[in-house]
Design an enzyme around this catalytic site. Sequence first.
Site, short mmCIF file in Angstrom:
data_model
loop_
_atom_site.label_atom_id
_atom_site.label_comp_id
_atom_site.label_asym_id
_atom_site.label_seq_id
_atom_site.Cartn_x
_atom_site.Cartn_y
_atom_site.Cartn_z
N ASP A 159 16.34 21.86 60.38
CA ASP A 159 16.43 22.26 61.79
C ASP A 159 15.10 22.88 62.25
OD1 ASP A 159 17.74 22.56 64.18
OD2 ASP A 159 19.51 23.45 63.30
N ASP A 216 21.85 19.05 71.23
CA ASP A 216 23.13 18.95 70.50
C ASP A 216 24.17 18.13 71.26
OD1 ASP A 216 21.92 20.54 68.69
OD2 ASP A 216 23.40 22.16 68.76
C1 GAL Z 1 21.40 23.29 65.83
C2 GAL Z 1 21.52 21.87 65.39
C3 GAL Z 1 22.98 21.61 65.10
C4 GAL Z 1 23.43 22.55 64.01
C5 GAL Z 1 23.14 24.00 64.40
C6 GAL Z 1 23.39 24.96 63.25
O1 GAL Z 1 20.10 23.57 66.12
O2 GAL Z 1 21.04 21.01 66.38
O3 GAL Z 1 23.16 20.28 64.73
O4 GAL Z 1 22.78 22.21 62.82
O5 GAL Z 1 21.81 24.16 64.79
O6 GAL Z 1 23.10 26.29 63.57
#
Ligand code: GAL
Length: 561
Positions: A159, A216
């Site tokens: 991430d 997301d």
């Molecule tokens: C976001 C990511 C999600 C998930 C989340 C976890 O940034 O896009 O898919 O992994 O963090 O905190």
Amino acid sequence: MKNSIRRASVGFGCLIILTALLESCNKPIEALPGPARTPPMGWNSWNAFQEDIDEEKMKRIADIMVSSGMRDAGYEYLVLDDGWMAPERNAAGELVADPVRFPSGMKAMGDYIHSKGLKYGIYECRGYLTCQKLPGSFEHEQTDMNSFAAWGVDYIKLDACYAEINGRLTTEDLAIYHEAIENTGREMILSISDFGNGAWAWGGKNYGQLWRTSGDIYPWIESVYHCGETSGGDGAIHPDFSGLWQFAAPGYWNDPDMLQVGNLENGVEDRAHFSLWCMLAAPLMAGNDLQQMSDTVRDIITNPEVIAINQDSRGHQGYKIYKQGDAEIYNKPLADGTAAVFFLNKGEKPLDLTLQFSEIGLKGKVKVRDLWKQEDVGTFKDSFTVGNLGQHEHILIRVGKSGSKPLPGPEPMSPEEYTVKADSYLSEIPYIVKRGDAPAINRSYNGAGIVLNGEEYAYGLGCKSRSVIIYKLDKTVDRLHALVGLDETSPVDETGRFRVLIEDAFGGRAIFGSGKMDKGDDAMELDIEVKGLDFLLLEFTGKGVFGNWADLRAEADQSDY
Ligand code: GAL
């Protein structure tokens, strides 16, 4: 021929006739050696559970991946997303499992997953914290990759929260991970999860096997369509590209985010989502709670003929051949000489849609098979029509004769066409990354001419905040010139800010900043050296306010402008 695709994809409502494809010497897409020859398939914990995960639950998920037939249908990775680690590293600076949720530790978790014939995926973040504020890998890269290798990890979702304060360009950051993974000697897929920061454009394939194209995804169909458009449409790139298809191939994939199949309103939406992801050669990471999976949902995500479209060895991402309002048709040429065609109605009004076989390089009588029904529909001459498609309904068919010569796809745009050279206006060149509202080309965002300080400019970009655009630059470019300012017709009285950054959104290396500007302020001249830079990011921020990059042009030191 290229121009015919472009014009058609820019102007909604045009049927794209690709007869010239038959003559085109369609270049094969460049494949890379290594893992992920087909889009990775698996299950990830985030969409179903967020950080509420523990080892017993994950073991149950592993068991169901086997008992439901998912594993045998191709879902091989079980990926633990954010929330698995303890809030502190150990004395040696290593990551440790949350002692309450994962008392047996992460190696034991991996052993269980492997014992089921599955592969082990894990989440980390290249910021100093994860998005859930647990320890990130920044400045612990090698230590963490070593831990993952020791635990038997096969797939890393990396991430990008807090990465903007790392002081590194994304390419610098990812090179560190790439090397750290190589140093472990274990093959681990790297999934670049960066909300759609343009990895397709700046060489994500040098570091990982898949990259996010969007923010997301959420469990409603509008979000699914929105994410789908970042890969299959102009949600993240200039419309002339007709989506990101030319940036995917066996070994590297555009990722419009994980599946919400099973989390949407009904089977119609779930099926539309699944078909779209299969057409887009998207990674198939299921995100539903398998403990409560209905037979309908199981049948959707394990349909072998639909999955085969996604996993086709040619690895050609599907692309739109028709768009009119809410009606869309996509084509995906396949390895065996057939093609998958997807007819979708995103809107409320029932629709009839027709595919002329000539549009995908076929002629005469053509065999059609319905992939959801898993039955042959018949043989059709010259065209195939689907009637009365309701909202979110679709038809997914496979057409043509297996074993015949592979059908041509569209021709990719050459890098010269999307590289800014000296003595050119940037608005005349297709940008390669876009986030936020698309800029108006040679217009203010209000649709009229670009006016700053009372003067009208023929060239430039009109933006509505927030707007991020990345251009690829040629070595001939030494300077960037523009006049920036808020548009007099801006509907709101908010401030706006212009910045130019090197390469990408996380690098944080600004080479121009206007500071906050108000409506009515004099426009500001931008004249900066950009020698040697490969990518430039133009950013306009504010709240709903309109900003103009007037007279935006690239110059050599000796330009004639
Ligand atoms: C976001 C990511 C999600 C998930 C989340 C976890 O940034 O896009 O898919 O992994 O963090 O905190």
